[in-house]
Design a protein around this motif. Structure first.
Motif, short mmCIF file in Angstrom:
data_model
loop_
_atom_site.label_atom_id
_atom_site.label_comp_id
_atom_site.label_asym_id
_atom_site.label_seq_id
_atom_site.Cartn_x
_atom_site.Cartn_y
_atom_site.Cartn_z
N ALA A 215 7.35 -2.30 -2.94
CA ALA A 215 6.92 -2.51 -1.17
C ALA A 215 5.54 -2.28 -0.73
O ALA A 215 4.83 -2.05 -1.26
CB ALA A 215 7.17 -1.25 -0.56
N LEU A 216 5.08 -2.85 0.39
CA LEU A 216 3.69 -2.98 0.90
C LEU A 216 3.68 -2.37 1.79
O LEU A 216 4.81 -2.42 2.90
CB LEU A 216 3.03 -4.58 1.00
N ARG A 217 2.29 -1.92 2.35
CA ARG A 217 1.95 -1.15 3.94
C ARG A 217 1.28 -1.94 4.18
O ARG A 217 -0.21 -1.30 3.46
CB ARG A 217 1.54 0.28 3.26
N LEU A 218 0.98 -2.58 5.58
CA LEU A 218 -0.38 -3.28 6.32
C LEU A 218 -0.74 -2.56 7.20
O LEU A 218 -0.32 -1.79 8.47
CB LEU A 218 0.59 -4.68 6.78
N ASP A 219 -1.97 -1.54 7.37
CA ASP A 219 -2.52 -0.49 8.08
C ASP A 219 -2.52 -1.39 8.95
O ASP A 219 -3.82 -2.79 9.40
CB ASP A 219 -3.46 0.70 7.41
N PHE A 220 -2.13 -0.84 10.47
CA PHE A 220 -3.74 -2.10 11.84
C PHE A 220 -4.68 -1.41 11.38
O PHE A 220 -4.90 -0.12 11.78
CB PHE A 220 -2.61 -1.72 12.72
N PRO A 221 -5.84 -2.12 12.17
CA PRO A 221 -6.51 -1.22 12.53
C PRO A 221 -7.36 -0.70 13.89
O PRO A 221 -7.94 0.08 13.63
CB PRO A 221 -7.68 -2.68 13.08
N ARG A 222 -6.15 -0.59 15.03
CA ARG A 222 -5.89 0.47 16.21
C ARG A 222 -4.25 0.47 15.81
O ARG A 222 -3.69 -0.57 15.85
CB ARG A 222 -6.46 -0.49 16.53
N ARG A 223 -4.25 2.19 16.46
CA ARG A 223 -2.79 2.43 16.72
C ARG A 223 -2.95 1.02 17.93
O ARG A 223 -3.34 0.52 18.65
CB ARG A 223 -3.15 3.60 17.60
#
Length: 245
Positions: A215-223
């Motif tokens: 599984a992958l997690r793509l973190d957002f650059p901002r909330r």
């Protein structure tokens, strides 16, 4: 494994909470209090806390119904020496869900483990959420950290609109934007090309998985807190992925 300058314990812990699909669940034997450990499938709530779907016929379920204190180990399953991979031990209490919470846990769990739909509604199966009391991270030499729940869980304050729209967003991405999901996976996260699909989203990021792949997690650059904000940030990330070589 040596510490690196960009190591952030909270970020790594959040990633493991979101990406893990299996874990070792430790409970206390009903009656004797002896330790008992078992392998379970896991998913995550909007805030990152673990979700379990377990049968009352299982020893671990009988144990936690008698004493809800549990720990859950999640690891990266690194190739080679498994002790070189990062892992976390989550401590907390397992709470059985009903009503609206059960519906939320059911949906998020089945998005990650669709094969469980065939037995998720059996009378002996129940959804549980682990309420964190603490997290212990081991990520190699010089990387052993104890973290409080508020340091690793995602705040949902003000994000009610996004939470309500999550399933529609997942279905939209999987139906109309598979190319973008594959670009996120391959160009932004360095994963192999596959039939990547969205399994969840929350204010901090997007979760994806593919058959026979981690599984992958793509973190957002901002909330993000609303569907409109989510739409904008996913469009921006798709453009960034297309521009990447």
């Amino acid at each position: 494994m040596q510490p690196t300058a960009n190591f952030t314990a909270a970020n790594l812990t959040r990633s493991l909470l979101r990406r893990s699909r299996q874990g070792a669940l430790a409970t206390l034997m009903a009656g004797s209090g002896d330790p008992y450990c078992s392998l379970v499938n896991v998913a995550s709530h909007y805030d990152g806390s673990p979700i379990l779907l377990i049968s009352r016929l299982a020893v671990h379920t009988k144990n936690l119904l008698a004493d809800p204190r549990v720990s859950l180990m999640l690891d990266e399953r690194a190739a080679g020496d498994p002790l070189e991979g990062s892992r976390i031990m989550v401590a907390g209490t397992a709470e059985e869900a009903d009503g609206e919470l059960k519906a939320v846990l059911r949906r998020r769990y089945l998005n990650v483990h669709p094969s469980a739909e065939g037995f998720a509604d059996f009378n002996d199966f129940s959804f549980f959420r682990i309420r964190l009391s603490g997290v212990h991270l081991v990520a190699g030499f010089g990387r052993i950290v104890d973290l409080k729940p508020e340091k690793v869980l995602t705040s949902l304050d003000g994000a009610e609109a996004l939470v309500a729209a999550e399933q529609n967003a997942i279905e939209h991405m999987n139906r109309d934007h598979r190319e973008a999901l594959n670009l996120y996976a391959t160009r932004l996260l360095g994963a192999a090309a596959a039939d990547w699909r969205c399994t969840g989203c929350d204010p901090d990021g997007l979760d994806m998985s593919a058959d026979r792949h981690d599984a992958l997690r793509l973190d957002f650059p901002r909330r993000v807190a609303t569907p409109d904000e989510l739409r904008v940030i996913l469009k921006d990330l798709a453009e960034k992925a297309r521009a990447a070589t």
